[in-house]
Design a protein around this motif. Structure first.
Motif, PDB file in Angstrom:
ATOM      1  N   ALA A 298      -2.192   8.764   5.255  1.00 18.12           N
ATOM      2  CA  ALA A 298      -3.501   8.244   4.842  1.00 18.12           C
ATOM      3  C   ALA A 298      -3.358   6.949   4.036  1.00 18.12           C
ATOM      4  O   ALA A 298      -4.004   6.774   3.022  1.00 18.12           O
ATOM      5  CB  ALA A 298      -4.246   9.300   4.047  1.00 18.12           C
ATOM      6  N   VAL A 299      -2.481   6.036   4.519  1.00 18.82           N
ATOM      7  CA  VAL A 299      -2.318   4.781   3.775  1.00 18.82           C
ATOM      8  C   VAL A 299      -3.601   3.962   3.773  1.00 18.82           C
ATOM      9  O   VAL A 299      -3.923   3.288   2.811  1.00 18.82           O
ATOM     10  CB  VAL A 299      -1.172   3.893   4.317  1.00 18.82           C
ATOM     11  N   LEU A 300      -4.328   4.005   4.895  1.00 14.11           N
ATOM     12  CA  LEU A 300      -5.612   3.332   4.983  1.00 14.11           C
ATOM     13  C   LEU A 300      -6.625   4.359   5.481  1.00 14.11           C
ATOM     14  O   LEU A 300      -6.250   5.403   6.009  1.00 14.11           O
ATOM     15  CB  LEU A 300      -5.550   2.131   5.949  1.00 14.11           C
TER      16      LEU A 300
ATOM     17  N   ALA B 133      -9.395  -0.270   0.542  1.00 11.16           N
ATOM     18  CA  ALA B 133      -8.145   0.217  -0.037  1.00 11.16           C
ATOM     19  C   ALA B 133      -7.866  -0.430  -1.395  1.00 11.16           C
ATOM     20  O   ALA B 133      -7.372   0.223  -2.310  1.00 11.16           O
ATOM     21  CB  ALA B 133      -6.982  -0.049   0.926  1.00 11.16           C
TER      22      ALA B 133
ATOM     23  N   THR C 223       4.333   1.754   8.212  1.00  9.54           N
ATOM     24  CA  THR C 223       4.178   0.642   7.265  1.00  9.54           C
ATOM     25  C   THR C 223       5.376  -0.304   7.274  1.00  9.54           C
ATOM     26  O   THR C 223       5.331  -1.356   6.661  1.00  9.54           O
ATOM     27  CB  THR C 223       3.953   1.172   5.837  1.00  9.54           C
TER      28      THR C 223
ATOM     29  N   TRP D 185      -8.929  -2.931   4.395  1.00  7.57           N
ATOM     30  CA  TRP D 185      -8.136  -3.361   3.232  1.00  7.57           C
ATOM     31  C   TRP D 185      -9.006  -3.568   2.009  1.00  7.57           C
ATOM     32  O   TRP D 185      -8.581  -3.356   0.875  1.00  7.57           O
ATOM     33  CB  TRP D 185      -7.342  -4.636   3.547  1.00  7.57           C
TER      34      TRP D 185
ATOM     35  N   LYS E 257       0.806  -1.215   0.000  1.00 10.03           N
ATOM     36  CA  LYS E 257       0.000   0.000   0.000  1.00 10.03           C
ATOM     37  C   LYS E 257       0.843   1.272   0.000  1.00 10.03           C
ATOM     38  O   LYS E 257       0.552   2.222  -0.698  1.00 10.03           O
ATOM     39  CB  LYS E 257      -0.945   0.004   1.216  1.00 10.03           C
ATOM     40  N   ASP E 258       1.892   1.280   0.782  1.00 10.51           N
ATOM     41  CA  ASP E 258       2.650   2.506   0.978  1.00 10.51           C
ATOM     42  C   ASP E 258       3.643   2.689  -0.179  1.00 10.51           C
ATOM     43  O   ASP E 258       4.692   2.064  -0.220  1.00 10.51           O
ATOM     44  CB  ASP E 258       3.393   2.430   2.324  1.00 10.51           C
TER      45      ASP E 258
ATOM     46  N   TYR F  16      -0.228  -0.902  10.679  1.00  8.23           N
ATOM     47  CA  TYR F  16       0.020   0.356   9.969  1.00  8.23           C
ATOM     48  C   TYR F  16      -0.272   1.586  10.810  1.00  8.23           C
ATOM     49  O   TYR F  16       0.164   2.686  10.483  1.00  8.23           O
ATOM     50  CB  TYR F  16      -0.775   0.385   8.663  1.00  8.23           C
TER      51      TYR F  16
END
Lengths: 214, 315
Positions: free
Chosen positions: B184-186, B256, B85, B253, A173-174, B81
């Protein structure tokens, strides 16, 4: 007065850079021997060698802009070594994949390369690096001719792009780090395009300028 | 299982049982001594001291004889997270999480919604030790001795009604305690969910401890769930709310990357992640990879929950 090294200083400089370029791998070896690579040492080694492959690609691509910007022509003398260190890290990275990720399971590896886009682009980048490494010697530059040599070595931009995509597609994701590499390598490509425009020879064949096999 | 293991002999890599037992008894004794000393210095009674450690937890069902992953690895290689991460981020940064006071609200489609204090949860049912396999969606796995009791023990006390088809778990959302939430990854807070029958399944553990002691912050303190037949991200950590819902919860997830992380996310070697294979896994501490088992080896217990379902569609 700008620093202009003597031939002997160049040799010393090359020796110094050579040793410095070995530091990332030496660090990995030391951490491995101290059992300090964390819970998943194979992942740590794979990540690190992949990261340094991209880093050395970016450093190699930065040589010409930095040389021109700061007026340090001798920097060119270090470029081949830096490019070969990108190839060296890619080789270690690929070997770890073949050995510790796939255990030389050839059908598995073929399927993996064909099916997984991030493996496909990573493998493509590695394959494209091989001719550049093979033609890095002065003799090969002469044999190919400057123009063809330079055209061939423009592949390095495709390799950089494939490498960034490879990194981008594998993170969960990152994407911060792949994004940084994309910006750096993209900026170096743009710098080169801008320079060609500024030279007033937008369509000029590559061979019209002096090749830079240094 | 046994066939799988004979195919990959690695006897040299397995910690001898006696050495391992010594280590564990040492950990237990050390944990007990520390807890007892702490309790004594605070003037707490013996009953409270027992709450600080689960050294006397009885062995629960579904255990495995596989060698547990060392505590050091279980607590230093984490996906959490909320603290960053990187795998090492939670161990380095989770110190800012305050696990006391802590309450868990059980609400939604039920007759008896209630806010539970963490100390009440610690005493709600007999704490068991459950040694579970943990398979991460990224392709690595561990064997972890958890402490807790079936989530059903808590859920049934809320008396869910007939509209309660799903259970939603919400993790704490507080950027002052969880620095990873700055990025704001998730979509914070982290939300996970299970179907009610999955949540009520005896394998699903309300987890309060690890290796005989209270959960370390980086492992989801003070309370999390453990759903061993699903990929690790389905097991919500540092839970503040459990809600019965009629509709499938919108999970973090899945929101996402819906193509990559389905609501079910059962461990399945036959259904690959769009970007990588799930056929094999690297057990932390091992050099070679081992085949991944359907439902992470718990097919006997849970395959029936999905009878007639197309597991490729409901991945």
């Amino acid at each position: 007065m700008r620093f202009q090294p003597t031939p002997r200083q160049i040799i010393a400089l090359k020796g110094f850079v050579f040793v410095a370029c070995l530091v990332p791998v030496a660090r990995l070896v030391t951490l491995f021997l101290r059992d300090a690579l964390g819970a998943n040492p194979i992942e740590a080694i794979t990540r690190s060698t992949g990261w340094w492959t991209l880093a050395f690609l970016a450093i190699t691509l930065a040589v010409t802009p930095v040389r021109l910007l700061l007026g340090l022509p001798w920097l060119l003398r270090l470029r081949r070594m830096l490019g070969l260190f990108a190839f060296f890290h890619a080789c270690v990275h690929f070997t770890i994949y073949l050995w510790l990720d796939q255990f030389f399971d050839v059908p598995g590896i073929v399927a993996d390369i064909a099916k997984r886009p991030f493996v496909t682009v990573g493998f493509a980048a590695f394959v494209l690096l091989v001719p550049l490494a093979v033609t890095s010697t002065n003799a090969m530059v002469r044999r190919l001719g400057a123009r063809r040599w330079q055209r061939l070595h423009r592949l390095v931009y495709a390799i950089g792009a494939l490498g960034v995509v490879h990194f981008w597609w594998l993170v969960k994701k990152d994407v911060t780090e792949p994004l940084i590499f994309a910006i750096v390598i993209g900026a170096l490509l743009i710098a080169r395009v801008v320079r060609r425009r500024a030279d007033g020879r937008p369509g000029a064949p590559a061979g019209a300028r002096r090749p830079e096999p240094g | 299982m046994s066939r799988v293991r004979t195919a990959f002999p690695r006897s040299s890599e397995i910690t001898p049982r006696d050495v391992f037992d010594q280590r564990r008894s040492f950990l237990r004794d050390a944990g007990f001594v520390i807890a007892a000393a702490g309790a004594a210095s605070l003037g707490l009674g013996a009953r409270d001291a027992a709450a600080g450690t689960f050294s006397s937890a009885r062995k629960g069902p579904y255990g495995t004889t596989e060698a547990p992953t060392p505590l050091k690895d279980v607590t230093s290689y984490n996906n959490f997270y909320e603290f960053g991460t990187g795998k090492e981020d939670p161990a380095e940064r989770a110190g800012s999480l305050k696990t006391r006071p802590w309450t868990v609200s059980v609400e939604g489609e039920c007759a008896k919604p209630r806010r539970w204090d963490i100390d009440e949860l610690l005493k709600l049912a007999a704490i068991e030790e459950r040694v579970y396999r943990m398979r991460c969606v990224e392709g690595w796995s561990m064997v972890i001795p958890w402490n807790g009791y079936p989530l059903a023990e808590l859920l049934k006390r809320a008396e869910p009604n007939s509209r309660a088809k799903y259970v939603e778990f919400t993790t704490l959302s507080d950027v002052s305690q969880m620095p990873g939430q700055r990025a704001a990854v998730l979509d914070w807070p982290y939300v996970e969910g299970l179907r009610i029958d999955e949540a009520m399944h005896p394998l699903t553990l309300l987890t309060l401890g690890l290796y005989g002691d209270l959960l370390p912050n980086q492992n989801g303190a003070p309370v999390r769930v453990t759903v061993p037949w699903k990929y690790g991200f389905k097991s919500a950590k540092s839970i503040v709310r459990i809600r019965f819902t009629e509709h499938e919860p919108k999970t973090a997830w899945n929101k996402a990357a819906p193509r990559e992380y389905g609501f079910y996310s059962n461990v399945n070697p036959a259904v690959e992640h769009p970007r990588w294979s799930q056929a094999k896994e690297r057990r932390i501490g091992e050099w070679t990879k081992r085949p991944t088992l359907p439902f992470n080896g718990y097919a006997e217990q849970v395959a029936g929950l999905y009878a007639g379902m197309d597991l490729r569609k409901y991945f």
